[in-house]
Structures are given as C-alpha cells and as structure tokens.
Write a protein that holds these residues in place. Structure first.
Motif, short mmCIF file in Angstrom:
data_model
loop_
_atom_site.label_atom_id
_atom_site.label_comp_id
_atom_site.label_asym_id
_atom_site.label_seq_id
_atom_site.Cartn_x
_atom_site.Cartn_y
_atom_site.Cartn_z
N ILE A 348 0.89 -1.16 0.00
CA ILE A 348 0.00 0.00 0.00
C ILE A 348 0.93 1.21 0.00
CG2 ILE A 348 -1.84 1.22 1.22
CD1 ILE A 348 -2.49 -1.49 2.59
N ASN A 349 1.17 1.77 -1.16
CA ASN A 349 2.18 2.80 -1.34
C ASN A 349 1.55 4.17 -1.18
OD1 ASN A 349 4.22 4.54 -2.25
ND2 ASN A 349 4.97 3.06 -3.75
N VAL A 350 1.86 4.84 -0.08
CA VAL A 350 1.36 6.20 0.15
C VAL A 350 2.43 7.25 -0.13
CG1 VAL A 350 -0.38 5.42 1.80
CG2 VAL A 350 1.88 6.14 2.63
N GLY A 351 3.59 6.80 -0.61
CA GLY A 351 4.63 7.72 -1.04
C GLY A 351 5.47 8.32 0.06
N THR A 352 5.25 7.87 1.29
CA THR A 352 6.02 8.39 2.42
C THR A 352 6.00 7.35 3.54
OG1 THR A 352 6.34 10.33 3.85
CG2 THR A 352 4.08 9.55 3.56
N THR A 353 6.75 7.60 4.58
CA THR A 353 6.89 6.64 5.67
C THR A 353 5.59 6.46 6.45
OG1 THR A 353 9.25 7.08 5.95
CG2 THR A 353 8.08 6.16 7.85
N SER A 354 5.27 5.23 6.71
CA SER A 354 4.21 4.91 7.67
C SER A 354 4.85 4.14 8.82
CB SER A 354 3.11 4.06 7.03
OG SER A 354 2.20 3.60 8.03
N ALA A 355 4.96 4.79 9.98
CA ALA A 355 5.53 4.12 11.14
C ALA A 355 4.57 3.07 11.68
CB ALA A 355 5.88 5.12 12.23
N ASN A 356 3.27 3.29 11.50
CA ASN A 356 2.32 2.33 12.03
C ASN A 356 0.95 2.50 11.39
OD1 ASN A 356 1.45 0.16 13.66
ND2 ASN A 356 2.59 0.93 15.42
N PHE A 357 0.06 1.56 11.70
CA PHE A 357 -1.27 1.48 11.10
C PHE A 357 -2.07 0.53 11.97
CE2 PHE A 357 1.38 -1.88 9.70
CZ PHE A 357 0.57 -2.99 9.66
N VAL A 358 -3.36 0.42 11.71
CA VAL A 358 -4.17 -0.54 12.43
C VAL A 358 -5.18 -1.17 11.48
CG1 VAL A 358 -5.84 1.23 13.23
CG2 VAL A 358 -5.62 -0.94 14.48
N ILE A 359 -5.27 -2.50 11.54
CA ILE A 359 -6.28 -3.22 10.78
C ILE A 359 -7.56 -3.18 11.61
CG2 ILE A 359 -6.92 -5.40 9.68
CD1 ILE A 359 -3.91 -6.12 9.69
N VAL A 360 -8.52 -2.37 11.19
CA VAL A 360 -9.75 -2.19 11.95
C VAL A 360 -10.65 -3.40 11.82
CG1 VAL A 360 -11.81 -0.75 12.23
CG2 VAL A 360 -9.60 0.31 11.69
N GLY A 361 -10.78 -3.90 10.59
CA GLY A 361 -11.64 -5.04 10.32
C GLY A 361 -12.64 -4.74 9.23
N ASP A 362 -13.25 -5.78 8.67
CA ASP A 362 -14.20 -5.66 7.56
C ASP A 362 -13.59 -4.88 6.40
OD1 ASP A 362 -16.18 -7.06 8.95
OD2 ASP A 362 -16.88 -5.24 9.94
N GLY A 363 -12.26 -5.05 6.21
CA GLY A 363 -11.58 -4.45 5.07
C GLY A 363 -11.05 -3.05 5.28
N LEU A 364 -11.25 -2.47 6.45
CA LEU A 364 -10.77 -1.11 6.72
C LEU A 364 -9.43 -1.13 7.44
CD1 LEU A 364 -11.20 1.97 6.71
CD2 LEU A 364 -12.46 1.70 8.86
N VAL A 365 -8.47 -0.37 6.92
CA VAL A 365 -7.17 -0.19 7.55
C VAL A 365 -6.90 1.30 7.67
CG1 VAL A 365 -4.68 -0.63 7.37
CG2 VAL A 365 -6.31 -2.35 6.52
N ILE A 366 -6.51 1.74 8.86
CA ILE A 366 -6.14 3.14 9.08
C ILE A 366 -4.62 3.23 9.10
CG2 ILE A 366 -6.26 5.13 10.63
CD1 ILE A 366 -8.93 4.45 9.31
N VAL A 367 -4.07 4.05 8.19
CA VAL A 367 -2.62 4.17 8.03
C VAL A 367 -2.17 5.54 8.53
CG1 VAL A 367 -0.72 4.22 6.36
CG2 VAL A 367 -2.60 2.59 6.07
N LEU A 368 -1.19 5.53 9.43
CA LEU A 368 -0.57 6.77 9.91
C LEU A 368 0.66 7.07 9.06
CD1 LEU A 368 -0.66 6.12 13.78
CD2 LEU A 368 -2.46 7.05 12.31
N ALA A 369 0.79 8.31 8.61
CA ALA A 369 1.91 8.68 7.74
C ALA A 369 2.49 10.04 8.16
CB ALA A 369 1.48 8.70 6.28
N GLU A 370 2.75 10.16 9.45
CA GLU A 370 3.39 11.35 10.05
C GLU A 370 2.52 12.60 9.93
OE1 GLU A 370 5.78 10.89 12.03
OE2 GLU A 370 6.30 8.88 11.40
N THR A 371 2.43 13.22 8.77
CA THR A 371 1.64 14.43 8.63
C THR A 371 0.30 14.18 7.95
OG1 THR A 371 2.75 14.97 6.54
CG2 THR A 371 3.68 15.92 8.56
#
Length: 391
Positions: A348-371
């Motif tokens: 899942i390429n967001v073009g910048t660093t993701s230090a962390n994320f969470v798999i919420v469930g039912d296909g939803l993932v929340i990705v943290l990307a600093e800013t």
C-alpha cells in the motif's frame, strides 16, 4: 474536560482542510520477471515506483494480494497536517469501539526533551466512504503526567488500554507499562523498571492470551535526546500481569522496534530498525525476524530465530498480523504485506513513511503517515488477528 477538539485549535496544531479525489490505482507487478530487471538506481528511503511516481497506489507482487484488495480498493486521505514540523499521525494506533487512538511523534515534529508527545483519537463514524479526501475531527486527550512519550498501545479489559511509554528524562519520568482508563482518565502503573534498573525506552507491545505483555525495549529515546544513556541491552521482554514478573525473551538486535503475534500465537515477529541509527547505515538491519513461541504452561520462550523479511524501502516499524496469518508492516513508503512464509504479496504505497497502522476489520485499515492519515478500504474479509483480553 480532558478532551480537546483539534478542529477548534487547528491553527496551533497545524491541521487544515483539503479536498481531493481518493485513489484506487492498482499496479500489477505479479507477472513473471516484472521486477527482476529493474535499473538499480533507487535509494534506501526512495519510494518504490515503476511506471510513474503517482501515489497513493496499490502495488501487487503476488496474485494472492488481489484477494486482499478485493474488487474496489481505495486509499482516502482523512486528516492532514499542513505544518511539516508537526507529525501528528505517528504511532501506537488501536481501536476502541468507534474510536481509533494514536500518538504523535515522540522525537520529532512537535515534541522532544522538553515537551511530551500527544495522544489523539478519531471517530470511525466520521469517515465517509464517498471516494473524496477530507479532514475529519481529531480529538486531543490529556492523560496523566505519568504517561510520557507514548509509543505503543493495546486494548485491554473493561475498555482500558495498555500503554508502553518511552519516558522523558526532563520530566523525571522513566519508561514503563501503564493501564489507562479513557472513560475516567485514570492511569495505573504496571511496570516501571527491570528490578530497579531503568528501561531504555519502551517501543511496542502485544498481549498474549496467557495475560502476559510481550514488549520491546529499544534506545530511540536516547537517540532522540529525551532519554538518558542506556542502562540495559535492547531486548524483547515478557511481563506477567497476574504475577508482576518480568524477564527477557530475546536479544541480539541492533534496534528492535515493533512486535506482532501470529493468530495462533505460535510465531512472534520482531522488526529491527537498526539501519536508522541516528543516521542511515544500510549495512545494518531493516528486517523482520521470526521466532517460534514455546508456551510451557504459561512460561513463554522464544526459539528458532530466523530472518523473515527485509523492507523494500526504509525500515519496517509497526507490525501486525491479520486473521489469515499474513504479516503487515509500516515501511518507508507505506505498508507492506507478506504471507506467513515471508513471500512479499503487495504494498500500500502512500509515497512516504508509515511508522504504524491498524487493521480495523471488515476491510478497513487506518494508516498513519506522520503528517497525514489514510483510510484504506480492501476486501471485507480483511480482519485483524484476534486481540486477547481486549474486551
């Protein structure tokens, strides 16, 4: 009130509103030799692009990733910091009901030796699945002063949260494990030292079904100037909540960072971000190591260490398993996914660093990307590995 709405303080916290179309581009690189003859001109932290430098996008390295993506995957920006010096969306994401909690960067972008990092949450109900980027409400929570530099969180009993902190020397607070009650804003210390010796800076944790917290102690607090000189090796520990006993499980890392457990708790995965050592040293690990977990009537040991994977870009940081045993890790250009054998499935390429994320469930993932924060929608079958002691 201990909750403060960021939207009312958007200017001071560097958050702003933006609107754009969400991305759903899929780049299929799963064919024979699709990546075997690439020009060798990409740097350590340069995002992985083939045909263009457009992001965000999904990149498929194995047919199995298409099952994870589903028929209509999308990447939607849901919150953004317009101030490049405030890394609001950094670490420790977890789901509690309709809320996703997370912390800002502890060593860069808004905190440091003289300023604690911040604990935030969003409400999942605020995210509209309409294909449009947006800026939802982000709420600031002000917990106890015992909570200094949050870097890891896991849900626990009775809607509580177990927090791993890096501590902050200038505040006179050592690293430790704490139980936090969001509804009452109360904090209970669980572990504040290794038999009286100061931990370096606790980084990540998972809770085993035996009611033990498996956690990582690294020295990034020292490298980022808010923790004293390390007093212990960098190790993975287990802490028994029932007995209060703590002991090491694994060592011989450069800088251990994230930890994940397979759905059946037979394997532990530990990220080693040694290549980021204050400066970049590409001869040091940017790797994930796997261990067999031996459970002898509640006495846990790690055995059979082996190399599981190496990050394509940057270092692997936060790490989680889904309920199928696939291994997901935040890396230098987004989130990489491997199967349980270590075969890279996709990015899942967001073009910048993701230090962390969470798999919420039912296909939803929340990705943290600093800013910036993203809502990634995948096949509805994508769910996290079971979280023990989370209710």
């Amino acid at each position: 009130m201990f909750n403060k709405l960021i939207t009312k303080a958007a200017l001071s916290l560097g958050l702003g509103v933006h609107t754009a179309q969400a991305s759903s581009q899929v780049e299929d690189l799963s064919g024979p030799h699709a990546i075997s003859q690439l020009v060798a001109d990409r740097g350590f932290d340069t995002p992985f692009y083939i045909n263009d430098d457009h992001s965000p996008k999904f990149q498929v390295f194995d047919e199995a990733f298409k099952n994870i993506l589903g028929n209509n995957p999308s990447i939607q920006s849901i919150a953004k910091s317009y101030d490049p010096d405030f890394n609001a969306f950094h670490e420790a994401p977890l789901v509690r009901g309709d809320r996703v909690y997370f912390s800002s960067n502890a060593g860069d972008g808004g905190s440091g030796p003289d300023l604690n990092n911040r604990l935030f949450y969003i409400n999942l109900k605020d995210i509209e699945n309409n294909g449009v980027d947006t800026n939802i409400t982000v709420t600031y929570v002000n917990p106890s002063d015992q909570i200094q530099m949050i870097n890891g969180m896991q849900p626990y009993l009775d809607n509580s949260i177990i927090i791993a902190t890096e501590g902050r020397e200038n505040a006179g607070v050592a690293p430790g494990l704490f139980r936090y009650e969001p509804e009452t804003n109360t904090t209970t210390p669980l572990l504040t030292s290794f038999y009286g010796r100061t931990f370096n800076s606790l980084n990540d944790l998972k809770i085993h079904s035996s009611n033990q917290i498996i956690f990582v102690d690294s020295l990034y607090g020292f490298l980022q100037d808010f923790s004293p000189f390390p007093q212990l090796p960098e190790m993975v520990y287990t802490f028994d909540i029932n007995t209060g006993k703590v002991r090491p499980l694994a060592s011989d890392f450069v800088h251990p960072n994230g930890i994940a457990l397979s759905p059946d708790e037979s394997v532990a995965y530990v990220t080693d971000t040694g290549a980021m050592n204050g400066t970049v040293n590409t001869h040091l690990p940017a790797s994930i190591y796997a261990y067999d977990i031996i459970n002898d009537d509640g006495f846990l040991t790690f055995r059979n260490r082996r190399l599981f994977a190496h990050a394509l870009t940057g270092v692997p940081d936060g790490i989680h398993c889904d309920d199928q045993g696939n291994v997901w890790s935040g890396v230098g250009d987004g989130v990489s996914v491997w199967d349980k054998r270590g075969d890279l499935l996709g990015l899942i390429n967001v073009g910048t660093t993701s230090a962390n994320f969470v798999i919420v469930g039912d296909g939803l993932v929340i990705v943290l990307a600093e800013t910036e924060m993203f809502a990634v929608r995948l096949d509805s079958s994508v769910n996290p590995a079971k979280l023990h002691y989370s209710e």
